[in-house]
Motif scaffolding. Structure first.
Motif, mmCIF file in Angstrom:
data_model
loop_
_atom_site.group_PDB
_atom_site.id
_atom_site.type_symbol
_atom_site.label_atom_id
_atom_site.label_comp_id
_atom_site.label_asym_id
_atom_site.label_seq_id
_atom_site.Cartn_x
_atom_site.Cartn_y
_atom_site.Cartn_z
ATOM 1 N N ILE A 6 0.853 -1.193 0.000
ATOM 2 C CA ILE A 6 0.000 0.000 0.000
ATOM 3 C C ILE A 6 0.882 1.234 0.000
ATOM 4 O O ILE A 6 1.827 1.333 0.789
ATOM 5 N N GLU A 7 0.576 2.184 -0.887
ATOM 6 C CA GLU A 7 1.378 3.398 -1.002
ATOM 7 C C GLU A 7 0.485 4.633 -1.034
ATOM 8 O O GLU A 7 -0.256 4.853 -1.992
ATOM 9 N N SER A 23 0.457 3.964 4.134
ATOM 10 C CA SER A 23 1.445 3.135 3.432
ATOM 11 C C SER A 23 1.951 2.036 4.376
ATOM 12 O O SER A 23 2.378 2.332 5.494
ATOM 13 N N PHE A 24 1.890 0.797 3.953
ATOM 14 C CA PHE A 24 2.529 -0.313 4.656
ATOM 15 C C PHE A 24 2.515 -1.531 3.752
ATOM 16 O O PHE A 24 1.931 -1.519 2.670
ATOM 17 N N ALA A 60 -2.509 0.568 -4.367
ATOM 18 C CA ALA A 60 -2.151 -0.657 -3.663
ATOM 19 C C ALA A 60 -2.076 -1.802 -4.656
ATOM 20 O O ALA A 60 -2.765 -1.803 -5.682
ATOM 21 N N ARG A 61 -1.228 -2.764 -4.315
ATOM 22 C CA ARG A 61 -1.131 -3.997 -5.081
ATOM 23 C C ARG A 61 -1.357 -5.167 -4.127
ATOM 24 O O ARG A 61 -0.823 -5.185 -3.015
ATOM 25 N N VAL A 67 -5.083 -2.917 -7.461
ATOM 26 C CA VAL A 67 -6.435 -3.091 -6.920
ATOM 27 C C VAL A 67 -7.503 -2.338 -7.710
ATOM 28 O O VAL A 67 -8.698 -2.660 -7.608
ATOM 29 N N VAL A 68 -7.110 -1.346 -8.479
ATOM 30 C CA VAL A 68 -8.076 -0.607 -9.283
ATOM 31 C C VAL A 68 -8.280 -1.271 -10.636
ATOM 32 O O VAL A 68 -9.415 -1.521 -11.062
#
Length: 243
Positions: A6-7, A23-24, A60-61, A67-68
């Motif tokens: 997540i960014e 972000s993590f 995010a991936r 994810v989008v």
């Protein structure tokens, strides 16, 4: 490759920043704690990870997929147990699990074998042909976790999975999750405001407060840094500093 990355993930509703630049990352095979008070932004984050809610900004991936733009690929490889959901009261547990298997287009023979295994795993064999409307909270949570595992997911997203369970039910659910991680390599994102469960189950955590990330890292290191004896003390300390 991280299981989840997540960014600067952000979701805005009008003047409310429900998730604010978070972000993590989560490593493959770990049980990762996602903690915060009710309304902190945990559920909104989970919905964005599954492609059910579109981020306002950031990204995010999940399992290597955006994810989008690749949300269907994400959902095919994930299991999800939402915080609040209603099981179809007129269905039996077995019928409901077959319904979920059909949604994933599983072969009938594969579905039957997998469902029987899940009923056995969660001790639901004797109740498999009873209507879900008569199930206790603990049994309902077990059916919910079973449906999240029908597609043999690589990643399990759980939103307040122990809320409403008695101590025995909570213990049994946590033990199931440990086995899924250690024996089957399933990655678990465990989102909860019950911080003692996170401390029992997770080595690393991310903490949200009012939509913002206030901590990310190993549990023991964070407790030491903030001179906290337990997770409740840690979160109170983090929330005070963020206020």
């Amino acid at each position: 490759m991280h299981a989840i990355e997540i960014e600067q993930l952000t979701r805005v509703y009008g003047s409310v920043r429900a998730v604010d630049g978070v972000s993590f990352h989560v490593e493959p095979g770990e049980i990762f704690g996602f903690m915060g008070h009710n309304g902190a932004g945990k559920t909104t984050t989970l919905r964005m990870l599954l492609g059910l809610t579109r981020p306002t900004s950031g990204g995010a991936r999940v399992l290597g997929h955006d994810v989008v733009h690749e949300s269907l690929a994400v959902r095919r490889q994930c299991g999800f147990l939402p915080a609040s959901y209603a099981l179809p009261a007129h269905m039996t547990a077995r019928q409901f699990l077959h319904y979920v298997a059909a949604m994933f287009d599983l072969d009938a023979g594969v579905a039957e074998t997998r469902i029987q295994s899940l009923l056995q795993l969660f001790g639901l064999e004797a109740a498999a042909d009873r209507k879900l409307g008569g199930f206790s909270t603990g049994m309902t949570q077990k059916v919910g976790l079973a449906q999240a595992l029908v597609n043999e997911p690589r990643l399990l997203l759980l939103d307040e999975p122990t809320s409403g369970l008695d101590p025995l039910g909570r213990h049994e659910l946590l033990e199931h999750l440990r086995r899924l991680s250690s024996e089957h390599g399933v990655t678990v994102l465990f989102s909860s405001h019950i911080l003692s469960d996170i401390e029992t189950l997770c080595r690393r955590v991310a903490a949200l407060h009012q939509g913002r990330l206030v901590a990310f890292g190993p549990v023991e290191a964070l407790k030491s840094e903030h001179r906290s004896a337990n997770m409740d003390e840690l979160y109170l300390s983090l929330a005070r500093r963020a206020a």
